[in-house]
Design an enzyme around this catalytic site. Structure first.
Site, PDB file in Angstrom:
ATOM      1  N   ASN A   1       1.810  -1.180  -0.288  1.00  8.76           N
ATOM      2  CA  ASN A   1       3.109  -1.524   0.322  1.00  8.76           C
ATOM      3  C   ASN A   1       3.819  -0.287   0.879  1.00  8.76           C
ATOM      4  O   ASN A   1       4.982  -0.354   1.225  1.00  8.76           O
ATOM      5  CB  ASN A   1       3.998  -2.241  -0.707  1.00  8.76           C
ATOM      6  CG  ASN A   1       4.277  -1.371  -1.932  1.00  8.76           C
ATOM      7  OD1 ASN A   1       3.875  -0.211  -1.985  1.00  8.76           O
ATOM      8  ND2 ASN A   1       4.971  -1.931  -2.909  1.00  8.76           N
TER       9      ASN A   1
ATOM     10  N   GLU B   1       9.290   2.202  -4.353  1.00  8.65           N
ATOM     11  CA  GLU B   1       8.900   0.948  -3.728  1.00  8.65           C
ATOM     12  C   GLU B   1       9.735   0.710  -2.469  1.00  8.65           C
ATOM     13  O   GLU B   1      10.810   1.292  -2.309  1.00  8.65           O
ATOM     14  CB  GLU B   1       9.139  -0.204  -4.717  1.00  8.65           C
ATOM     15  CG  GLU B   1       8.378  -0.083  -6.030  1.00  8.65           C
ATOM     16  CD  GLU B   1       6.884  -0.370  -5.914  1.00  8.65           C
ATOM     17  OE1 GLU B   1       6.299  -0.163  -4.829  1.00  8.65           O
ATOM     18  OE2 GLU B   1       6.295  -0.807  -6.915  1.00  8.65           O
TER      19      GLU B   1
ATOM     20  N   HIS C   1       4.333   2.532  -0.810  1.00  9.84           N
ATOM     21  CA  HIS C   1       5.072   3.336  -1.801  1.00  9.84           C
ATOM     22  C   HIS C   1       4.438   4.718  -1.965  1.00  9.84           C
ATOM     23  O   HIS C   1       3.245   4.908  -1.750  1.00  9.84           O
ATOM     24  CB  HIS C   1       5.252   2.596  -3.135  1.00  9.84           C
ATOM     25  CG  HIS C   1       4.047   2.483  -3.996  1.00  9.84           C
ATOM     26  ND1 HIS C   1       3.914   1.518  -4.969  1.00  9.84           N
ATOM     27  CD2 HIS C   1       2.901   3.204  -4.071  1.00  9.84           C
ATOM     28  CE1 HIS C   1       2.765   1.669  -5.593  1.00  9.84           C
ATOM     29  NE2 HIS C   1       2.136   2.674  -5.066  1.00  9.84           N
TER      30      HIS C   1
ATOM     31  N   ASP D   1       5.139  10.233 -11.648  1.00  9.69           N
ATOM     32  CA  ASP D   1       5.762   9.053 -12.253  1.00  9.69           C
ATOM     33  C   ASP D   1       5.156   8.700 -13.607  1.00  9.69           C
ATOM     34  O   ASP D   1       4.151   9.279 -14.017  1.00  9.69           O
ATOM     35  CB  ASP D   1       5.650   7.850 -11.290  1.00  9.69           C
ATOM     36  CG  ASP D   1       4.272   7.731 -10.658  1.00  9.69           C
ATOM     37  OD1 ASP D   1       3.303   8.289 -11.221  1.00  9.69           O
ATOM     38  OD2 ASP D   1       4.141   7.087  -9.611  1.00  9.69           O
TER      39      ASP D   1
HETATM   40  P1  PGA Z   1      -4.497   4.220  -5.928  1.00 10.22           P
HETATM   41  O1  PGA Z   1      -2.908   4.190  -5.985  1.00 10.22           O
HETATM   42  O2  PGA Z   1      -4.866   5.651  -5.760  1.00 10.22           O
HETATM   43  O3  PGA Z   1      -4.948   3.690  -7.240  1.00 10.22           O
HETATM   44  O4  PGA Z   1      -4.900   3.389  -4.754  1.00 10.22           O
HETATM   45  C1  PGA Z   1      -2.179   4.885  -5.043  1.00 10.22           C
HETATM   46  C2  PGA Z   1      -0.728   4.543  -5.175  1.00 10.22           C
HETATM   47  O5  PGA Z   1      -0.414   3.394  -5.557  1.00 10.22           O
HETATM   48  O6  PGA Z   1       0.119   5.396  -4.894  1.00 10.22           O
END
Ligand code: PGA
Length: 251
Positions: free
Chosen positions: A139, A146, A141, A70
């Protein structure tokens, strides 16, 4: 029963080592493999380990292609908050991946739809993703897919959830600076990878990780789609994986 292979280790550094073993194995079997990469805090120990192994002459990225999950909309690749910049400063500048073999979404693309289609078409032309690395958001995702009413299959533009923006604001001066939208590979693009490697660290993700792996498969928890994939490996530290233990068979 979830089909995923679940590996619980002591800490984030150990996750990095175990994940690097899986990368090395994929690259040994197919030196011109397509690696799907991720940003965020979780993959950092893995990237450090890949760089260390490359420096010791144990890994060669010269035939590898990479794609990323992304990118924030509206950020130039050179912007220090962009995921292009993250990949450059945490991996690409330190290993021998050829520039022309790196595919990233352009946050400044004038035509977002065209950018998303070009992205998917290039992945297909390259032969599809062999190993896709992902983290999991608080959450549920994956990439920036999302929670929503349906699983979105294709690479698409997404409005970021408020809790995602809040969570990611730790890397910006303030929450208001966090972009409101992003482009992300869809759940279908992630699912199409031959192998998926999910890394999870931090106790505050233990509940969502359990829901994703053992709860109902629902677009309300996008990572739950992984339950349907035939080749998923999950590596978590003991705290994050605590709630998974009750679902696992004893060794
Ligand atoms: P993080 O993010 O590795 O910074 O916890 C993971 C994500 O949001 O997919």
């Amino acid at each position: 029963m979830n089909k995923a292979k679940i590996i619980l280790v002591k800490n984030a550094e150990e996750i990095g080592g175990r994940a690097a073993d899986i990368f090395a194995d994929t690259m040994r079997k197919k030196p011109n493999c397509i690696l799907g990469l991720a940003t965020g805090s979780t993959p950092l120990p893995l990237y450090r380990e890949l760089i260390a192994r490359y420096r010791r002459g144990e890994m060669d990225f010269s035939g590898v292609h990479t794609v990323n999950l992304d990118e924030y909309l509206g950020l130039a690749p050179e912007d220090s908050q962009s995921y292009s910049h993250f990949m450059k400063t945490n991996l690409f500048d330190f290993v021998n991946i050829k520039k022309e073999n790196i595919l990233l979404l352009n946050g400044l693309a004038e035509n977002v739809e065209k950018e998303c289609r070009h992205y998917e078409n290039t992945i297909e032309e390259w032969g599809g993703i062999d190993l896709q690395l992902i983290g999991i958001g608080h959450n549920g995702h994956i990439g920036f897919n999302e929670p929503s009413k349906e699983f979105i299959v294709e690479t698409h533009l997404i409005k970021l959830a408020q809790d995602t923006r809040k969570m990611n604001s730790r890397l910006f001066n303030s929450e208001s600076e966090v972009p409101r939208a992003a482009m992300t590979m869809g759940c279908g693009n992630i699912f199409a990878a031959k192998k998926i490697l999910l890394l999870a660290t931090g106790r505050n993700k233990s509940e969502i990780l359990e829901r994703a792996l053992f709860g109902t498969v629902t677009p309300r928890v996008p990572a739950s789609i992984l339950q349907l994939h035939p080749d998923v490996t999950v590596i978590a530290d003991a705290d994050t994986g605590e709630k998974l233990k009750r679902h696992m068979l004893p060794n």
